[in-house]
Design a protein around this motif. Sequence first.
Motif, mmCIF file in Angstrom:
data_model
loop_
_atom_site.group_PDB
_atom_site.id
_atom_site.type_symbol
_atom_site.label_atom_id
_atom_site.label_comp_id
_atom_site.label_asym_id
_atom_site.label_seq_id
_atom_site.Cartn_x
_atom_site.Cartn_y
_atom_site.Cartn_z
ATOM 1 N N LYS A 331 0.817 -1.217 0.000
ATOM 2 C CA LYS A 331 0.000 0.000 0.000
ATOM 3 C C LYS A 331 0.848 1.263 0.000
ATOM 4 O O LYS A 331 0.453 2.288 -0.560
ATOM 5 N N GLN A 332 2.011 1.212 0.628
ATOM 6 C CA GLN A 332 2.801 2.427 0.807
ATOM 7 C C GLN A 332 3.765 2.714 -0.347
ATOM 8 O O GLN A 332 4.184 3.850 -0.516
ATOM 9 N N ILE A 333 4.116 1.710 -1.112
ATOM 10 C CA ILE A 333 5.029 1.928 -2.242
ATOM 11 C C ILE A 333 4.279 2.627 -3.372
ATOM 12 O O ILE A 333 3.151 2.267 -3.699
ATOM 13 N N GLY A 334 4.896 3.631 -3.956
ATOM 14 C CA GLY A 334 4.306 4.322 -5.108
ATOM 15 C C GLY A 334 4.569 3.534 -6.385
ATOM 16 O O GLY A 334 5.574 3.763 -7.077
ATOM 17 N N TRP A 335 3.678 2.626 -6.707
ATOM 18 C CA TRP A 335 3.922 1.691 -7.796
ATOM 19 C C TRP A 335 3.963 2.367 -9.159
ATOM 20 O O TRP A 335 4.734 1.963 -10.046
ATOM 21 N N LEU A 336 3.153 3.395 -9.363
ATOM 22 C CA LEU A 336 3.195 4.093 -10.649
ATOM 23 C C LEU A 336 4.550 4.745 -10.862
ATOM 24 O O LEU A 336 5.110 4.733 -11.969
ATOM 25 N N HIS A 337 5.094 5.328 -9.793
ATOM 26 C CA HIS A 337 6.428 5.928 -9.888
ATOM 27 C C HIS A 337 7.480 4.870 -10.181
ATOM 28 O O HIS A 337 8.393 5.078 -10.997
ATOM 29 N N GLU A 338 7.366 3.711 -9.527
ATOM 30 C CA GLU A 338 8.338 2.641 -9.753
ATOM 31 C C GLU A 338 8.249 2.131 -11.199
ATOM 32 O O GLU A 338 9.272 1.936 -11.855
ATOM 33 N N LEU A 339 7.036 1.931 -11.691
ATOM 34 C CA LEU A 339 6.878 1.459 -13.065
ATOM 35 C C LEU A 339 7.425 2.471 -14.067
ATOM 36 O O LEU A 339 8.075 2.100 -15.048
ATOM 37 N N ALA A 340 7.165 3.751 -13.818
ATOM 38 C CA ALA A 340 7.697 4.790 -14.703
ATOM 39 C C ALA A 340 9.220 4.808 -14.665
ATOM 40 O O ALA A 340 9.878 5.045 -15.686
ATOM 41 N N THR A 341 9.798 4.541 -13.500
ATOM 42 C CA THR A 341 11.258 4.492 -13.378
ATOM 43 C C THR A 341 11.833 3.335 -14.174
ATOM 44 O O THR A 341 12.859 3.482 -14.853
ATOM 45 N N TRP A 342 11.189 2.181 -14.119
ATOM 46 C CA TRP A 342 11.713 0.996 -14.798
ATOM 47 C C TRP A 342 11.553 1.058 -16.305
ATOM 48 O O TRP A 342 12.408 0.570 -17.037
ATOM 49 N N TRP A 343 10.467 1.682 -16.788
ATOM 50 C CA TRP A 343 10.122 1.546 -18.205
ATOM 51 C C TRP A 343 10.088 2.851 -18.986
ATOM 52 O O TRP A 343 10.063 2.807 -20.220
ATOM 53 N N LEU A 344 10.089 4.009 -18.320
ATOM 54 C CA LEU A 344 9.932 5.266 -19.060
ATOM 55 C C LEU A 344 11.142 6.186 -18.856
ATOM 56 O O LEU A 344 12.271 5.765 -19.066
ATOM 57 N N GLY A 345 10.927 7.413 -18.420
ATOM 58 C CA GLY A 345 11.958 8.444 -18.457
ATOM 59 C C GLY A 345 13.257 8.096 -17.776
ATOM 60 O O GLY A 345 14.348 8.370 -18.301
ATOM 61 N N GLN A 346 13.197 7.505 -16.577
ATOM 62 C CA GLN A 346 14.421 7.235 -15.844
ATOM 63 C C GLN A 346 15.211 6.058 -16.416
ATOM 64 O O GLN A 346 16.320 5.775 -15.952
ATOM 65 N N SER A 347 14.665 5.378 -17.404
ATOM 66 C CA SER A 347 15.392 4.287 -18.054
ATOM 67 C C SER A 347 16.170 4.777 -19.270
ATOM 68 O O SER A 347 16.698 3.964 -20.039
ATOM 69 N N LEU A 348 16.264 6.081 -19.457
ATOM 70 C CA LEU A 348 16.984 6.627 -20.605
ATOM 71 C C LEU A 348 18.490 6.648 -20.367
ATOM 72 O O LEU A 348 19.261 6.099 -21.162
ATOM 73 N N TRP A 349 18.933 7.280 -19.281
ATOM 74 C CA TRP A 349 20.375 7.454 -19.057
ATOM 75 C C TRP A 349 20.618 7.750 -17.587
ATOM 76 O O TRP A 349 19.905 8.546 -16.979
ATOM 77 N N VAL A 350 21.606 7.085 -17.011
ATOM 78 C CA VAL A 350 22.054 7.344 -15.645
ATOM 79 C C VAL A 350 23.574 7.368 -15.665
ATOM 80 O O VAL A 350 24.208 6.413 -16.122
ATOM 81 N N GLY A 351 24.168 8.445 -15.165
ATOM 82 C CA GLY A 351 25.606 8.628 -15.236
ATOM 83 C C GLY A 351 26.374 7.896 -14.166
ATOM 84 O O GLY A 351 26.959 8.519 -13.273
ATOM 85 N N GLY A 352 26.399 6.585 -14.236
ATOM 86 C CA GLY A 352 27.210 5.789 -13.330
ATOM 87 C C GLY A 352 26.713 5.826 -11.897
ATOM 88 O O GLY A 352 25.576 6.200 -11.601
ATOM 89 N N TRP A 353 27.622 5.440 -10.972
ATOM 90 C CA TRP A 353 27.266 5.361 -9.551
ATOM 91 C C TRP A 353 27.117 6.738 -8.917
ATOM 92 O O TRP A 353 26.613 6.870 -7.806
ATOM 93 N N SER A 354 27.552 7.763 -9.625
ATOM 94 C CA SER A 354 27.287 9.136 -9.164
ATOM 95 C C SER A 354 25.838 9.522 -9.418
ATOM 96 O O SER A 354 25.381 10.570 -8.953
#
Length: 550
Positions: A331-354
């Motif tokens: 109930k407390q996890i924001g599942w829409l945010h998590e799904l968007a992170t896995w499959w949409l905008g945040q899956s484009l590019w992440v600059g390493g461990w920084s």
Amino acid sequence: MILPALRHALDAEVHPRRWIVFVLLFVLVRGTLVLCVMPALEGWDEYQHVGYVDFLDQHGALPVIGDQIDAEFMREVVRYPQSPLGTSEVFRIGGRDYKQYWSNVPPPRATQTSVPLYEAQHPPGYYAAAVPLYRMLGGREHLVATIFMLRMVNLLLTAAAIGVFMAVFHALTGGAPVWRWATAVLAVHPLFLLAGTRVANDAISLFASSVAIFLIVRLLVAIDDAERWRWWVPAALGFCLGLAAWTKVTTLALLPISLLVPAVAGWKRPVATGLGRRVGCAAMIVATFGVVAAPEFIRNWRLYHAIVPLYEVVIGAGSPKTWHDHMIGIKQIGWLHELATWWLGQSLWVGGWSFYTAKAIFTSALFSPLMSVGLLLGAWRWMFSRCREIERSVGLSVAVCGCFSAALAVHALQTYEFVGYPATCQWYAAAAWPMEILVVTIGFGSLRPTGMGRGLCLALIITCLSAELHGTLSTMVTGYGATASTWKALRRLAELRPMVLGTPTLVCAIAAYLIMGAVLVLTLVMTLSPRRESFIETNSPRDRGRWLTP
């Protein structure tokens, strides 16, 4: 004269092998650019993954959760700058971040000598395979050179995975024009490449997953065709999934799909094969998978009382969670945010461990809307289509992405319960991103006029290339160099990589990137005319029109 000749030379339908070679060479060029910029140990948890290999090399035995990374190895690690998150883990050993390192700030006084090897939760397949090369390259005595050579091997594995996914796309689409666009989008996906090039088990997992999905497609298209059916396919699929289970547990998400394919293949049409073949197919997959994967599962059960151990769960075993705790977490996890992170905008590019991120214009304004529109159009096309190729392509892609989402949701829930937040990173879904891309390009292909769909695909490709170039040559360089001056930062970063990846290699990689990227875009631009054949129609007269059936 040059542009038409270029288009003919790289026409994916006339010369598919040329197109494949060009795309894979471009992937290698992009990977070389990343290797020239990203310092050693900047990959996510990279020192931990290298420490796993070093543990095997030094002790000759598999680590277990709770083991420590060797103190001598860690003294070598802290000689080099760390990401902020990495610094927080090795600060007590004398670790410094980039700003402190380049400012010559003295290392903090060490209050401990080692850190826990939390990546011992992973299966040992990749790490055991890497030990001979690690030892041959010098290991901890030549740590930076060893890391970059291991990255190069992983880059080759990632390119091989992309090549297999290109074969998957071709088998599903019958070589229709959409195949060219799907392969182009996958070839320029920034985070897929970054996930595969760090020292970790991702690259070999991506390759194993690509082969498994290819065999699933072979199973899917042949289950109802007695002439094309071969019993070695389910046996090879089970064997491949078993090997994949020795590399990374996320690949287990493909097992349910493998078992569902014999049951649901052709579910919209009369079943052409008997029950015996389907049951035998599923049984063979389970048997071969069990034979290969059983030793690892038995070992995990004996050590942790779990088939798939998770570090946070094992460490927190003294406070087990109940079904009530699970419901609270759900109930407390924001599942829409998590799904968007896995499959949409945040899956484009992440600059390493920084954890540098791409600019909002790339993620929020372009990548996320384009992917969302493509997914919606692809789903609409799937629901109302009677075309077998679309049913198979989108249906299998939905199944793959759905199973990976379920697996990541379990991980997110477990980490939330033990560390207080979902620690499920978007690149855990990397093996399913190619199938997501296939749905997006099929969705764009459903638009009329067809030039509109091609234009949206081209916009997605340009977005990926622009985000990668800006992130690699601007955000990464100035961030790792800890200075606003790009040239000064480049001189600093040259000190952190082997001579073979020095400034001449970087300049050549940038030039090759720009030239090949321009060739890729221009080749695709010349197919935007709405007078050309349909985006999702095959060139075969026998198949022509099948992709247009509503």
